[in-house]
Scaffold this active site. Sequence first.
Site, short mmCIF file in Angstrom:
data_model
loop_
_atom_site.label_atom_id
_atom_site.label_comp_id
_atom_site.label_asym_id
_atom_site.label_seq_id
_atom_site.Cartn_x
_atom_site.Cartn_y
_atom_site.Cartn_z
N ALA A 46 1.06 -1.09 0.17
CA ALA A 46 -0.14 -0.02 -0.10
C ALA A 46 0.63 1.79 -0.17
O ALA A 46 2.40 1.04 0.17
CB ALA A 46 -0.73 0.16 1.52
N ILE A 51 0.39 4.15 1.89
CA ILE A 51 1.37 4.39 3.56
C ILE A 51 2.22 3.65 3.62
O ILE A 51 3.92 4.04 3.97
CB ILE A 51 0.21 4.44 4.70
CG1 ILE A 51 0.28 4.99 5.67
CG2 ILE A 51 -0.48 3.05 4.53
CD1 ILE A 51 0.63 6.02 5.64
N ALA A 52 2.63 2.20 3.14
CA ALA A 52 3.72 1.59 3.53
C ALA A 52 4.86 2.02 2.56
O ALA A 52 6.00 1.38 3.18
CB ALA A 52 3.44 -0.24 2.84
N ARG A 53 4.87 2.32 2.24
CA ARG A 53 5.96 3.37 1.28
C ARG A 53 6.72 4.57 2.37
O ARG A 53 7.69 4.40 3.06
CB ARG A 53 5.79 4.95 0.55
CG ARG A 53 5.08 3.30 -0.85
CD ARG A 53 4.87 4.17 -2.18
NE ARG A 53 4.72 3.70 -3.55
CZ ARG A 53 5.71 2.99 -4.07
NH1 ARG A 53 6.38 2.51 -3.77
NH2 ARG A 53 4.78 2.16 -4.80
N SER A 100 3.58 -9.68 -0.82
CA SER A 100 2.35 -9.10 -1.76
C SER A 100 1.76 -10.50 -2.48
O SER A 100 2.26 -11.67 -2.45
CB SER A 100 2.80 -8.33 -2.78
OG SER A 100 1.64 -7.75 -3.40
N ARG A 101 0.14 -9.70 -2.65
CA ARG A 101 -0.73 -10.90 -3.85
C ARG A 101 0.62 -11.96 -5.09
O ARG A 101 0.11 -12.27 -5.12
CB ARG A 101 -2.04 -10.92 -3.98
CG ARG A 101 -3.00 -10.83 -2.68
CD ARG A 101 -3.85 -9.87 -2.98
NE ARG A 101 -3.95 -8.64 -3.01
CZ ARG A 101 -4.81 -8.06 -3.81
NH1 ARG A 101 -5.52 -8.29 -4.30
NH2 ARG A 101 -4.29 -6.59 -3.96
N TYR A 127 0.97 -13.42 1.33
CA TYR A 127 1.82 -12.33 3.02
C TYR A 127 2.47 -14.12 4.29
O TYR A 127 2.34 -13.79 4.72
CB TYR A 127 0.38 -11.81 3.21
CG TYR A 127 -0.72 -10.92 2.81
CD1 TYR A 127 0.71 -10.50 2.17
CD2 TYR A 127 -1.54 -11.01 1.95
CE1 TYR A 127 -0.21 -9.50 0.94
CE2 TYR A 127 -2.32 -9.98 1.59
CZ TYR A 127 -0.86 -9.29 0.99
OH TYR A 127 -1.81 -8.54 0.01
N LEU A 146 -2.56 -3.15 5.10
CA LEU A 146 -3.55 -3.32 3.98
C LEU A 146 -5.01 -3.05 4.33
O LEU A 146 -5.58 -2.50 5.40
CB LEU A 146 -3.79 -5.41 4.36
CG LEU A 146 -2.70 -5.99 4.00
CD1 LEU A 146 -2.73 -7.74 4.73
CD2 LEU A 146 -2.66 -6.88 2.80
N LYS A 165 -3.01 2.59 10.65
CA LYS A 165 -4.97 3.15 11.69
C LYS A 165 -6.17 3.32 10.23
O LYS A 165 -5.46 3.27 9.23
CB LYS A 165 -4.74 4.12 11.77
CG LYS A 165 -4.57 4.98 11.06
CD LYS A 165 -4.00 6.08 11.55
CE LYS A 165 -3.58 7.35 10.97
NZ LYS A 165 -2.48 6.43 9.72
#
Length: 165
Positions: A14, A16-18, A37-38, A62, A78, A101
């Site tokens: 995602a 935000i994970a960056r 990742s998938r 995962y 996720l 969150k």
Amino acid sequence: MPETQIRFGILGCANIARKVSRAMLLSPNTTISAIGSRSLEKAIAFASENHFPESAKVYGSYDAVLDDLDVDAVYVPLPTSLHVRWAVLAAEKKKHVLLEKPVALNVGELDTILAACESSGVQFMDATMWMHHPRTVKMKEVLSDEQRFGQLKSDLNPRGGSDGC
């Protein structure tokens, strides 16, 4: 260099994970050990684009991150609807859990996550960074200026009671 480094695995790629992975890389007591990742291709690209260490393992699932013995804790960016599933699985595999969150869709899911972490003896933390941000300290300082604002009151008293707004 600290004696112990927390070895993180990241579940998902995602946006935000960056930001969070960048913070992990800048921290002296964490390292990124794995990303899952998938899609293996997506995980490879994410690790490369975000300058993960060469030692970081890249997985197309995962589950593989949770099975990795070189992962102490997992960061889960996720969608919220998947948090309870992956947080509970992580806790069962004795991985500490850092959830993006909001941590759950409802209090029942949060209770399930917390119970899994407690019964497995792992730590739980949500990714609420605002309380650790320098801006929050400055806001408290400014708002505490009685010359500007008078004496502020809130519903919750940090000493355990109500201030009775």
